[in-house]
Design a protein around this motif. Sequence first.
Motif, short mmCIF file in Angstrom:
data_model
loop_
_atom_site.label_atom_id
_atom_site.label_comp_id
_atom_site.label_asym_id
_atom_site.label_seq_id
_atom_site.Cartn_x
_atom_site.Cartn_y
_atom_site.Cartn_z
N ILE A 1 -3.24 -25.39 5.80
CA ILE A 1 -3.59 -24.16 6.52
C ILE A 1 -2.41 -23.18 6.40
O ILE A 1 -2.06 -22.49 7.35
N LYS A 2 -1.85 -23.14 5.23
CA LYS A 2 -0.68 -22.31 4.96
C LYS A 2 -0.86 -20.84 5.36
O LYS A 2 0.00 -20.28 6.04
N MET B 1 8.84 -24.73 17.73
CA MET B 1 7.88 -24.54 16.65
C MET B 1 8.13 -25.65 15.62
O MET B 1 9.18 -25.71 14.99
N ILE B 2 7.15 -26.55 15.51
CA ILE B 2 7.25 -27.68 14.59
C ILE B 2 6.08 -27.60 13.63
O ILE B 2 4.92 -27.48 14.05
N ILE C 1 -1.48 -25.79 19.56
CA ILE C 1 -1.54 -26.69 18.41
C ILE C 1 -2.55 -26.14 17.41
O ILE C 1 -3.71 -25.91 17.75
N ILE C 2 -2.09 -25.89 16.21
CA ILE C 2 -2.96 -25.43 15.12
C ILE C 2 -3.23 -26.66 14.25
O ILE C 2 -2.32 -27.16 13.58
N PHE D 1 1.18 -16.92 11.92
CA PHE D 1 1.75 -17.25 13.22
C PHE D 1 3.27 -17.11 13.18
O PHE D 1 3.88 -16.57 14.11
N ILE D 2 3.88 -17.61 12.12
CA ILE D 2 5.34 -17.51 12.00
C ILE D 2 5.80 -16.06 12.01
O ILE D 2 6.80 -15.70 12.65
N ASP D 3 5.07 -15.21 11.31
CA ASP D 3 5.45 -13.80 11.22
C ASP D 3 5.16 -13.03 12.50
O ASP D 3 5.86 -12.07 12.83
#
Length: 319
Positions: free
Chosen positions: A204-205, A223-224, A195-196, A211-213
């Motif tokens: 926290i874009k 992934m939500i 959890i971020i 993380f997505i990349d």
Amino acid sequence: MRINYFGYFLKHRNRDERVLFDLRDILKSFCKLNNNQYKSNFKYSDEHIFISHQVGDVYLFLMTRSHEIIKKINTNDLSVDDIQDLLNQNEKLGFASYILLKENYFSFGSTLLAPKFQVFADYINKILHSLNISDYEFAVEPLLHQATRSEIVKMPFLGRATIEIDKENSLTRDIINVVRCKSEDVEDIESIEIIIKPKRSKSIKPAVEKFIDSIEDKGLQKMIIKAKNETHSQLTELYLIGQGAISDIIGSVKEESISGVLETKADENQYLINKLSEFRKNERFEEADISHIVRFANLDSWTDLVPELRQDREELCVS
């Protein structure tokens, strides 16, 4: 209050046949029907349930939580609107959900102890059963959405992110190595959830995008990401992996404003608009003769049944 969106249709009980239809006029006619004895006999898990037309396409769906109010209802000549007023006098007696009913879909919002959407579906089916309609049942399915990576990256505000990875993911292996676990130590671990969490009201874009990349698809279970754009004040949960229910959040508003807010939320939810187009075009829906059902959009079809519906109370019980 969270508002979730659902598609609805008629499903044949014996054939693989699904038919789109519009429930609105049927339910409005039911609410106008002047037969309190009939309308007060519907139950779910021993609790009485009622529906009250508010304004436009908005309904209040009520469930009693006290047998005392049933005594009051049964000993007085009360309309469903009177019942609603009686419930509102003491919130411990009844709990209400809000329904925005549209053609082929509805939005549903409820508090903790209010009836849920499954109770509403069961309620409609009990009404159909009471009308001797046995070939079709009212069916509901949640409208879901799965976001793309590009869609999330375009969002100017990214908040809390929840990521679930199993042992096939390289990040899981890295975490296991860092804590120096042996293979037997992690044998019963199914997955790891990360959890971020941002500071209050902070985006926290940059971190979420990295993380997505960086996380590989292999072993990525969920992934939500909570996100919003310039036109929305509320965060929306976007499912990058898996599908999530299309929803909206209604904050603290006055009771008389809820109907308008429900309409506005539905009109402005682009995920809903896109999904409805897909839902309605689904090839599994077909044409069928449901005239014996849609005739109840006319109040006369109900009133013709009033003498029959005033039969012995035990015969009317649809619980």
